[in-house]
Design a protein around this motif. Structure first.
Motif, mmCIF file in Angstrom:
data_model
loop_
_atom_site.group_PDB
_atom_site.id
_atom_site.type_symbol
_atom_site.label_atom_id
_atom_site.label_comp_id
_atom_site.label_asym_id
_atom_site.label_seq_id
_atom_site.Cartn_x
_atom_site.Cartn_y
_atom_site.Cartn_z
ATOM 1 N N SER A 141 102.399 40.822 -21.955
ATOM 2 C CA SER A 141 101.895 42.021 -22.628
ATOM 3 C C SER A 141 101.552 41.739 -24.077
ATOM 4 N N THR A 142 102.464 41.125 -24.802
ATOM 5 C CA THR A 142 102.258 40.934 -26.239
ATOM 6 C C THR A 142 101.287 39.803 -26.555
ATOM 7 N N LYS A 143 101.357 38.721 -25.816
ATOM 8 C CA LYS A 143 100.547 37.545 -26.148
ATOM 9 C C LYS A 143 99.188 37.517 -25.449
ATOM 10 N N TYR A 144 99.114 38.129 -24.257
ATOM 11 C CA TYR A 144 97.898 38.002 -23.453
ATOM 12 C C TYR A 144 97.267 39.340 -23.055
ATOM 13 N N VAL A 156 97.890 43.502 -15.047
ATOM 14 C CA VAL A 156 96.443 43.320 -15.141
ATOM 15 C C VAL A 156 96.063 43.080 -16.599
ATOM 16 N N ILE A 157 95.067 42.258 -16.778
ATOM 17 C CA ILE A 157 94.459 42.104 -18.098
ATOM 18 C C ILE A 157 93.122 42.824 -18.006
ATOM 19 N N PRO A 158 92.955 43.922 -18.770
ATOM 20 C CA PRO A 158 91.713 44.682 -18.706
ATOM 21 C C PRO A 158 90.573 43.919 -19.387
ATOM 22 N N PRO A 159 89.331 44.331 -19.141
ATOM 23 C CA PRO A 159 88.183 43.626 -19.712
ATOM 24 C C PRO A 159 88.255 43.428 -21.238
ATOM 25 N N GLU A 160 88.690 44.456 -21.973
ATOM 26 C CA GLU A 160 88.761 44.328 -23.438
ATOM 27 C C GLU A 160 89.754 43.240 -23.828
ATOM 28 N N GLY A 161 90.900 43.215 -23.162
ATOM 29 C CA GLY A 161 91.919 42.200 -23.433
ATOM 30 C C GLY A 161 91.439 40.811 -23.042
#
Length: 171
Positions: A141-144, A156-161
């Motif tokens: 969460s914090t790093k990626y 999940v990593i959303p598109p913005e992230g």
């Protein structure tokens, strides 16, 4: 794909590459070599794409490994990601290996994802001990830029992230 990883002993950026293991012949990591996952075993799964990160000056030494798949031919999924044992813990040799591999998976999610899944990268966090699972999910969460999906261990990593990671680690 060319990337840079950080050599911790002298804080130098080192030239490295992320390569498809099918076109670049390298011995895939396994538990026999001190890795947590047996990537060679998973290489036989037709739905998996396996990528290795190697330094340009030592292309036979795997610094990290990633298994990517498309679930139901639409949803990008990071099945496994692991950095080499020599890149873990207090005496690790290199930093940014996981960031490069996760960012690469995010890039694949934009290239291969379909419809509503384009740019979204899903993955699961499984640890034997719940405490370690929570720590790892917090790190993601914090790093990626990962978000927890409900009360499950799916993240999940959303598109913005994903775009932020791509800009930070791949450009």
């Amino acid at each position: 794909m060319k990337v840079k990883i950080l050599k911790i002993s002298n804080s130098a950026l080192i030239d490295a590459e992320i390569l498809d293991s099918k076109t670049f012949k390298v011995v895939l990591p396994s538990v026999v070599n001190g890795w947590r996952f047996n990537f060679n075993k998973y290489s036989k799964n037709k739905g998996f794409e396996i990528y290795v990160l190697v330094k340009e000056d030592t292309p036979k030494v795997v610094e990290g490994c990633l298994i990517f798949e498309m679930k139901d031919k639409a949803e990008p999924y990071m099945a496994f990601v692991e950095v080499a044992p020599h890149n873990q813990g207090r005496n690790k040799e290199h930093e940014k290996v996981a960031g490069c591999l996760i960012s690469f998976a995010c890039r694949l999610s934009f290239m291969k994802g379909s419809d509503v899944y384009k740019g979204w990268l899903a993955f699961d966090v499984f640890e034997e001990e719940k405490e370690n699972e929570i720590k790892l999910m917090s790190l993601y969460s914090t790093k990626y830029n990962a978000l927890r999906y409900g009360e499950t261990t799916t993240m999940v990593i959303p598109p913005e992230g994903g775009e932020k990671l791509i800009n930070e680690f791949l450009n």
